[in-house]
Motif scaffolding. Structure first.
Motif, PDB file in Angstrom:
ATOM      1  N   ARG A  76      39.188  34.439  51.595  1.00 51.00           N
ATOM      2  CA  ARG A  76      38.107  35.016  50.786  1.00 51.00           C
ATOM      3  C   ARG A  76      37.432  36.180  51.500  1.00 51.00           C
ATOM      4  N   PHE A  77      37.221  36.061  52.810  1.00 49.75           N
ATOM      5  CA  PHE A  77      36.426  37.063  53.511  1.00 49.75           C
ATOM      6  C   PHE A  77      37.232  37.914  54.489  1.00 49.75           C
ATOM      7  N   MET A  78      38.526  37.714  54.583  1.00 52.29           N
ATOM      8  CA  MET A  78      39.265  38.492  55.573  1.00 52.29           C
ATOM      9  C   MET A  78      40.745  38.594  55.222  1.00 52.29           C
ATOM     10  N   PHE A  79      41.363  39.622  55.789  1.00 55.51           N
ATOM     11  CA  PHE A  79      42.808  39.792  55.782  1.00 55.51           C
ATOM     12  C   PHE A  79      43.325  39.458  57.181  1.00 55.51           C
ATOM     13  N   VAL A  94      37.520  49.544  54.211  1.00 55.95           N
ATOM     14  CA  VAL A  94      38.363  50.105  53.155  1.00 55.95           C
ATOM     15  C   VAL A  94      39.800  50.061  53.658  1.00 55.95           C
ATOM     16  N   PHE A  95      40.682  49.439  52.870  1.00 57.25           N
ATOM     17  CA  PHE A  95      42.087  49.285  53.228  1.00 57.25           C
ATOM     18  C   PHE A  95      42.920  50.197  52.329  1.00 57.25           C
ATOM     19  N   GLY A 155      37.023  46.416  50.534  1.00 54.12           N
ATOM     20  CA  GLY A 155      36.965  44.995  50.845  1.00 54.12           C
ATOM     21  C   GLY A 155      35.698  44.312  50.406  1.00 54.12           C
ATOM     22  N   SER A 156      34.561  45.030  50.395  1.00 57.68           N
ATOM     23  CA  SER A 156      33.305  44.407  49.982  1.00 57.68           C
ATOM     24  C   SER A 156      33.342  43.960  48.529  1.00 57.68           C
ATOM     25  N   GLN A 157      34.156  44.616  47.709  1.00 60.86           N
ATOM     26  CA  GLN A 157      34.310  44.241  46.301  1.00 60.86           C
ATOM     27  C   GLN A 157      35.519  43.339  46.072  1.00 60.86           C
ATOM     28  N   PHE A 169      37.939  41.329  35.898  1.00 56.49           N
ATOM     29  CA  PHE A 169      37.089  42.277  36.594  1.00 56.49           C
ATOM     30  C   PHE A 169      36.635  43.364  35.618  1.00 56.49           C
ATOM     31  N   LYS A 170      35.394  43.766  35.767  1.00 54.06           N
ATOM     32  CA  LYS A 170      34.812  44.821  34.930  1.00 54.06           C
ATOM     33  C   LYS A 170      34.482  46.034  35.797  1.00 54.06           C
ATOM     34  N   GLN A 171      34.608  47.191  35.212  1.00 57.99           N
ATOM     35  CA  GLN A 171      34.256  48.408  35.917  1.00 57.99           C
ATOM     36  C   GLN A 171      32.727  48.536  36.013  1.00 57.99           C
ATOM     37  N   ARG A 172      32.262  48.862  37.206  1.00 57.59           N
ATOM     38  CA  ARG A 172      30.823  49.006  37.422  1.00 57.59           C
ATOM     39  C   ARG A 172      30.609  49.986  38.574  1.00 57.59           C
TER      40      ARG A 172
END
Length: 257
Positions: A163-166, A207-208, A234-236, A249-252
């Motif tokens: 969930r929080f990392m690659f 950012v990846f 990654g934050s999103q 997912f919705k565009q925002r």
């Protein structure tokens, strides 16, 4: 001299006399009531050796209960999250931390993404929604922007997507991973343990970039492949892969960009 009272006739005889003549009533009463055979089935006092159907059903239910209890005791208890961390069941062993082991996985992932895109160039918002819900284990990603500048430039194949990392393995056979704990009162993750003293790649504030080679079209020069380049914020993207598969997912607007 006292006389003995006479017994009243049986109720069945009285009813038959009302329905039939006297001779027919006597014959029916004698054949159907007095001389009626009584079929008796011998029963065993021991319920374990009883042969009637009811005893068989009771024995079958008792045997099923014993079998279920035996299976419940024999079934191993699942490991808790703490036991999994102590046993390190989710960590990649040292023998599997080789970049060349995951190169075929990356080739499979490229084919999977090409099939997902379906050759749609330019990429439409509908295709982008598919990319967000796609699987990224096997993708070759590179950190292009991050609040921690020492992580910029790290590139490798994703071997675990949490969930929080690659968790990635680089070309130098180094697994970039660490364990993180997120507290409700703090936004930044707190590192608990670093494997092989290597740098963790959390998704937050990073950012990846990844590339997807497009299938070769007839008549195009094979020496100049066309790659689709994407940047993943990654934050999103802080979702488990199983949750992303079913999430819409919705565009925002992104205020942190």
């Amino acid at each position: 001299m006292a006389t003995t009272p006479q017994k009243p006739p049986p109720i069945a005889r009285t009813l038959l006399n009302k329905a039939f003549p006297s001779a027919d009533a006597d014959r029916i009463f004698t054949d159907k009531v007095l001389h009626r055979p009584l079929l008796l089935q011998p029963t065993d006092a021991d319920p374990k050796t009883a042969t009637d159907a009811r005893s068989h059903r009771q024995q079958a239910r008792a045997k099923a209960r014993q079998l279920s209890l035996h299976r419940a005791h024999q079934k191993p208890k699942p490991l808790s999250a703490k036991e999994k961390r102590l046993l390190r069941v989710h960590e990649i062993p040292a023998s599997a931390r080789k970049y060349n082991i995951y190169e075929p996985l990356h080739q499979m992932w490229v084919g999977y993404m090409q099939e997902l895109l379906g050759g749609q160039v330019p990429v439409t918002p509908a295709v982008v929604a598919k990319l967000v819900s796609a699987e990224f284990v096997g993708a070759e990603v590179e950190v292009v922007r991050c609040r921690c500048v020492s992580r910029v430039g790290i590139k490798g194949i994703v071997v675990k997507d949490t969930r929080f990392m690659f968790e990635i393995v680089t070309r130098k056979d180094v697994v970039k991973s660490s364990l993180f704990l997120r507290l409700h009162s703090y936004r930044d993750p707190i590192p608990l343990k670093v494997i092989d003293q290597s740098l963790g790649i959390p998704k937050e504030h990073a950012v990846f970039r990844f590339e997807i080679p497009t299938p070769e079209q007839p008549g195009e020069d094979a020496l100049e492949p066309r790659n689709l380049v994407f940047e993943l914020h990654g934050s999103q993207f802080e979702y488990r892969s199983t949750d992303r598969a079913s999430k819409k997912f919705k565009q925002r607007n992104l205020d942190d960009l």
